[in-house]
Design an enzyme around this catalytic site. Structure first.
Site, PDB file in Angstrom:
ATOM      1  CG  ASN A  13      -1.699   1.247   1.414  1.00  0.00           C
ATOM      2  OD1 ASN A  13      -1.832   2.032   0.484  1.00  0.00           O
ATOM      3  ND2 ASN A  13      -2.251   1.454   2.613  1.00  0.00           N
ATOM      4  CE  LYS A  15       0.126   3.381   4.727  1.00  0.00           C
ATOM      5  NZ  LYS A  15       0.160   3.521   6.159  1.00  0.00           N
ATOM      6  CG  HIS A  99      -5.697   1.900   5.133  1.00  0.00           C
ATOM      7  ND1 HIS A  99      -5.238   2.835   6.026  1.00  0.00           N
ATOM      8  CD2 HIS A  99      -4.710   0.997   4.973  1.00  0.00           C
ATOM      9  CE1 HIS A  99      -4.002   2.507   6.386  1.00  0.00           C
ATOM     10  NE2 HIS A  99      -3.657   1.389   5.757  1.00  0.00           N
ATOM     11  CD  GLU A 101      -2.803   5.485   6.686  1.00  0.00           C
ATOM     12  OE1 GLU A 101      -2.796   5.592   5.444  1.00  0.00           O
ATOM     13  OE2 GLU A 101      -1.870   4.956   7.325  1.00  0.00           O
ATOM     14  CD  GLU A 171      -3.667  -2.759   7.252  1.00  0.00           C
ATOM     15  OE1 GLU A 171      -2.550  -2.997   6.795  1.00  0.00           O
ATOM     16  OE2 GLU A 171      -4.262  -1.690   7.059  1.00  0.00           O
ATOM     17  N   GLY A 177       2.349   1.805  10.701  1.00  0.00           N
ATOM     18  CA  GLY A 177       3.300   2.902  10.562  1.00  0.00           C
ATOM     19  C   GLY A 177       3.996   3.283  11.850  1.00  0.00           C
ATOM     20  CB  SER A 217       5.083  -2.302  11.810  1.00  0.00           C
ATOM     21  OG  SER A 217       4.683  -0.964  12.049  1.00  0.00           O
TER      22      SER A 217
HETATM   23  C1  PEP Z   1      -0.797  -0.067   6.017  1.00  0.00           C
HETATM   24  O1  PEP Z   1      -0.802   1.109   5.724  1.00  0.00           O
HETATM   25  O2  PEP Z   1      -1.732  -0.786   5.656  1.00  0.00           O
HETATM   26  C2  PEP Z   1       0.323  -0.578   6.802  1.00  0.00           C
HETATM   27  C3  PEP Z   1       0.241  -1.774   7.291  1.00  0.00           C
HETATM   28  O3  PEP Z   1       1.397   0.265   6.959  1.00  0.00           O
HETATM   29  P1  PEP Z   1       2.806  -0.116   7.634  1.00  0.00           P
HETATM   30  O4  PEP Z   1       3.254  -1.402   7.001  1.00  0.00           O
HETATM   31  O5  PEP Z   1       3.704   1.024   7.292  1.00  0.00           O
HETATM   32  O6  PEP Z   1       2.573  -0.268   9.083  1.00  0.00           O
END
Ligand code: PEP
Length: 257
Positions: A13, A15, A99, A101, A171, A177, A217
């Site tokens: 992803n 972003k 997501h 966000e 998630e 992040g 992460s």
């Molecule tokens: C995400 O944005 O779906 C995500 C898992 O980000 P990160 O891997 O940076 O934690």
């Protein structure tokens, strides 16, 4: 992972991080390191403006392409929005829906997620539906109830035939992040609970076949352990999907025997 019954999917992803001109160098770098024969499907979900370049260059690197969002409406006066069939027309296969966000910064609710799931499925896109709890919710001990509600609402009125096109990404918001990963056991426990919800809604065969990813992460160091868990069928990866070497290492981890 359980390759006998379901597909492993490693999805990046990006972003709001990569420009159209960044796509070709990324694709070439990944193609040079990742072997062609893979056990997993690899996907990059990219910003709308990157999609034409992604469809050209990432597909040459055997990477499928997804969008990061779509409109819940099929067409009409929605300035700035992009409809599912526009993405399909371009050749996009997947779309991330719900997501954290989008939920946090753009007011998306479980109901919005359900509308977008239907919009995607009707046009022939495969949704990657994100669910997960905040740190406060985990500490209150409501993770499973919350995730169950998110999954049930996202899948409301989705038929057993349609649900086979859906990928669920667990998630935990506190792990996105932040560099904090759920332990492999914590991640597997929630992915297993999601599979139980799917079993209750659609039966054992569908539950056994649905791909449930972990995201939060995931990186080149922890991917192997996370992906070794029986109910984790892949990853949704933010930060580490921007760096060809890290993303390739996660694909390698998914190729484990
Ligand atoms: C995400 O944005 O779906 C995500 C898992 O980000 P990160 O891997 O940076 O934690």
């Amino acid at each position: 992972m359980n390759r006998k019954y379901r597909k492993t999917i490693i999805a990046g992803n990006w972003k709001m991080n990569m420009k159209p001109s960044d796509v070709k160098p990324f694709a070439e770098a990944v193609k040079a390191i990742v072997p062609r024969a893979k056990w997993c499907e690899t996907v990059i979900c990219a910003p709308y403006v990157d999609l034409p370049a992604a469809l050209k260059y990432l597909r040459e690197a055997h990477i499928s392409v997804g969008a990061e969002n779509l409109s819940e409406h099929p067409k009409g006066a929605y300035t700035g929005e992009v409809a599912a069939d526009m993405l399909v027309d371009l050749g996009v296969k997947y779309v991330i829906i719900g997501h954290s966000e989008r939920r946090q910064y753009f007011g998306e609710t479980d109901i919005t997620v359900n509308k977008k799931v239907h919009a995607a499925l009707e046009a022939g896109l495969q949704p990657i539906v994100c669910v997960g709890e905040s740190l406060e919710q985990r500490e209150l001990g409501v993770t499973e109830e919350l995730v169950t509600l998110q999954v049930k609402t996202a899948l409301a009125d989705v038929s057993p035939k349609q649900v086979r096109k859906i990928v669920i990404a667990y998630e935990p918001i506190w792990a996105i992040g932040t560099g904090k990963t759920a332990t492999a056991e914590q991640a597997n426990e929630v992915c297993r609970a999601i599979r139980t919800v799917i079993r209750g809604l659609y039966g054992a065969r569908v539950a056994r076949a649905i791909t449930i990813q972990y995201g939060g992460s995931m990186n080149e160091k922890n991917a192997y352990e996370l992906l070794s868990q029986p109910d984790i069928d892949g990853g949704l990866i933010g930060g580490a999907s921007l760096v060809p070497e890290k993303f390739a290492a996660i694909i390698e981890a998914a190729n484990q025997e």
